[in-house]
Enzyme design. Structure first.
Site, PDB file in Angstrom:
ATOM      1  N   CYS A   1       1.006  -0.844  -0.106  1.00  0.00           N
ATOM      2  CA  CYS A   1       0.285  -0.165  -0.145  1.00  0.00           C
ATOM      3  C   CYS A   1       0.708   1.305  -0.011  1.00  0.00           C
ATOM      4  O   CYS A   1       2.408   1.138  -0.589  1.00  0.00           O
ATOM      5  CB  CYS A   1      -1.011   0.106   1.325  1.00  0.00           C
ATOM      6  SG  CYS A   1      -0.108  -0.287   2.836  1.00  0.00           S
ATOM      7  N   HIS A  55      -1.997  10.947   4.216  1.00  0.00           N
ATOM      8  CA  HIS A  55      -2.729   9.924   3.496  1.00  0.00           C
ATOM      9  C   HIS A  55      -4.232   9.577   3.751  1.00  0.00           C
ATOM     10  O   HIS A  55      -4.790   9.971   4.855  1.00  0.00           O
ATOM     11  CB  HIS A  55      -2.553   8.708   4.661  1.00  0.00           C
ATOM     12  CG  HIS A  55      -2.437   7.181   4.372  1.00  0.00           C
ATOM     13  ND1 HIS A  55      -3.770   6.725   4.567  1.00  0.00           N
ATOM     14  CD2 HIS A  55      -2.014   5.339   3.876  1.00  0.00           C
ATOM     15  CE1 HIS A  55      -3.781   5.582   4.364  1.00  0.00           C
ATOM     16  NE2 HIS A  55      -3.067   5.214   4.178  1.00  0.00           N
TER      17      HIS A  55
END
Length: 634
Positions: A28, A558
């Site tokens: 990720c 994020h």
């Protein structure tokens, strides 16, 4: 010195046991995610000491190596080369990891996955039922009015059609057609069947039966039942998927749904329903016995260990018990246990907040305590009590005492999924007793925490003053917001409310493994560049961006927690890797409502991933923040 990606990948590959111990690999924005055959064969300490690996942990069957934004993708590419593996999607890694979990853990997770999406409907109905009932008791004339009738209809709809809600959610979890799942749920409460709540008042001889295949099948519905619905839909999904694989495509469209409904319908009415509804009755009787055994000793034990089940993530299994209790006699006697436990954890958290001198601890504890009082304990447990441990134990003691009182008072609720202060609306017949239970839970937990917990002297010295005079800027004046070689500043890339880093609802971000920073609970779905810099990384799922700037600052933005699972749905990237950007330039847009609807937190982590290089790093902003308002200085 630049990191040797190939060397890092080779060392990881060798340390995890080579190709024979690997199932799949993906990454990720910040982590290399591996599924291994046997984690016990791996030297975790050695893995952590590999140059480039910032941390290692195992979660839901995945071995996750924290490497960092802009770096993990390069290490991953080298890892694929050295291992000879092909790239896997995160969903494939997740599925492989889930398959390795113990059966019990998979069952508990499945129950949670089924119930969590329908909780808003259940909570809304429960609160509405409490409110309507309260108004009816306060105003007798209202109880006989048309308004009462229609509001009562709205309030009990979710419970009346609960099997359909469960069936749809279960079909989604088990990978079947949700509309076929709905049909199975409808079959189980079809109006041609006698309502399950009416059967108790009937003589067995008066209940009509069907005689099929040499068996007698009672024409009774399954209103309020939980276990039979989940089992029936699980079998339906298995059957449907098998048929899709074996039925020729030309006739699959009508043969598969027809056979799926017919076979599952007969199995449900003839076998699954009768067997598992009986099993569910025994489960409910056992749960009731636990609560009442030893004049409430069982309830006291459950009140103590309830927070531990929250920590383990298995507390959603109680929804099955509570739903069954409501269906059985309309009273949920498990609710006082959860309510006492949650309220006590909030009290312990509040004691920490009031006693602590550390500003960050205060800023986390007091809002988290309020959240727990309203029935949401995860911020208090994970953000404060578990971290300091003593408050967790003191909260467990308060929960035990409160649960014991709840059992002695025979408190019962008319809903589930509602605890704490909102629970008053579902415990109207026991309002005074419920208030006493909460008060005692609070007092015990608060007092024990206040007198036994002591703040670490070093923590007490660390305070961050709130600055209300931080400079602000707007997107229109972004060109004026510059970062020079001496005044190194980082500005908020998102408008919203600052969340202290250790309160970000993600363990890795909260622990500072990926660097220091803050979270931002967004008010609008726009991300802008926090300074003039270069985009160092973007994710294929569009939810995270890495950007480098003046003085070699490396920042990770994020958006949301676990939003990688949304696969880019609701996100739009406006930049690409290697692109130069100016402060205030739009980098990404995202849909806050879509993130919440998917069940994820929209809190964005804004982290200086190389904060260790800046000993003067400091957070200078709390509370609300505008885009391009100063947040850090280094």
């Amino acid at each position: 010195m630049a990191m040797d990606y190939a060397k890092c990948a080779k060392e990881i590959f060798d340390t995890v046991g080579g190709r024979s111990n690997l199932v799949s690999a993906a990454h990720c924005a910040t982590r290399l995610r591996l599924v291994t055959v046997d984690n016990s064969k791996i030297d975790m300490k050695k893995l952590e000491n590999i140059d480039g690996v910032k941390g290692v942990f195992s979660n839901n069957g995945q071995l996750q190596l924290i490497i960092g934004t802009g770096t993990v993708n390069k290490v991953y590419d080298e890892f694929l080369k050295v291992s000879g593996m092909t790239a896997a999607t995160k969903e494939e890694v997740k599925a492989a990891a889930a398959a390795k979990q113990p059966v019990f853990k998979r069952m508990i997770k499945a129950l949670g996955d089924v119930f969590v999406p329908i909780l808003p409907a259940i909570v809304a109905s429960g609160l509405m039922m409490g409110l309507v009932e309260a108004l009816g008791k306060a105003m007798p004339a209202f109880a006989g009015s048309d308004w009462y009738g229609i509001l009562d209809l709205f309030a009990n709809t979710a419970f009346t059609f609960l099997p359909i809600l469960i069936a749809v959610s279960a079909a989604r979890v088990f990978g079947g057609n949700i509309f076929l799942g709905a049909v199975i749920g409808m079959i189980m409460i079809h109006p041609n069947l006698i309502n399950a709540w009416s059967v108790a008042s009937m003589d067995a001889a008066d209940i009509p039966v069907w005689h099929l295949f040499g068996f007698s099948i009672r024409q009774v519905g399954y209103q309020g039942h939980v276990i039979p619905v989940i089992i029936a839909v699980w079998i339906m999904c298995k059957l449907e998927n098998w048929l899709h694989k074996h039925v020729p495509e030309m006739i699959d469209l009508f043969v598969t749904p027809l056979c799926t409904v017919l076979i599952t319908g007969f199995l449900t009415i003839g076998l699954i329903g009768p067997v598992f509804s009986t099993a569910e009755t025994y489960v409910l009787e056992f749960a009731s016995w636990i609560i009442t055994v030893g004049h409430g000793i069982g309830a006291m034990i459950m009140g103590a260990i309830y927070p531990l089940t929250v920590v383990c993530g298995i507390h959603h299994m109680y929804n099955v018990i509570e739903a069954g209790m409501l269906a059985s006699d309309g009273v949920n006697i498990w609710m006082p246990i959860a309510s006492a436990a949650n309220f006590a954890q909030g009290a312990a958290c509040l004691a920490v907040g009031l006693k602590a001198r550390n500003y960050k601890t205060k800023s986390i504890s007091i809002p988290s305590a309020l959240s727990a009082a309203l029935g949401i304990t995860e911020p208090a447990i994970f953000g404060v009590n578990l971290r300091f441990m003593k408050p967790l134990v003191c909260g467990m003691a308060g929960g035990a005492v409160g649960a014991l009182l709840g059992s002695i008072f025979h408190i019962g609720a008319t809903s589930y999924g509602v605890t704490g202060i909102p629970g008053f609306l579902t415990t109207l017949d026991y309002s005074a007793q419920y208030a006493i239970m909460l008060a005692v839970s609070f007092a015990v937990a608060f007092a024990l925490t206040w007198f036994t917990w002591k703040e670490d002297p070093e923590d007490a010295k660390v305070t961050v003053a709130k600055t209300d005079d931080a400079p602000t800027a707007t997107e229109e004046t972004a060109e004026e917001v510059m970062v020079d070689g001496t005044a190194k500043k980082l500005y908020a890339p998102i408008q919203g409310t600052i969340v202290p880093r250790n309160e970000i609802p993600d363990d890795t971000f909260a622990a500072g493994v990926l660097g220091d920073g803050v979270g931002i609970d967004p008010e609008e779905g726009v991300v802008v560049a926090p300074f003039d810099g270069e985009i160092s990384s973007v994710t294929d799922t569009k939810h995270a961006i890495g950007i480098t700037g003046p003085a070699d600052m490396e920042v990770l933005i994020h958006v949301g927690v676990d939003t990688v699972n949304m696969k880019g749905d609701g996100f739009e990237l406006l930049v690409e890797e290697g692109q130069k950007v100016k402060a205030g330039q739009k980098l990404m847009t995202f849909d806050i409502a879509k993130i919440k609807a998917a069940g994820y937190s929209p809190v964005a982590a804004v982290l200086l991933t190389n904060s260790d290089d800046y000993p003067e790093f400091k957070v200078v902003k709390t509370g609300k923040t505008q885009r391009l308002e100063e947040v850090f200085t280094v």
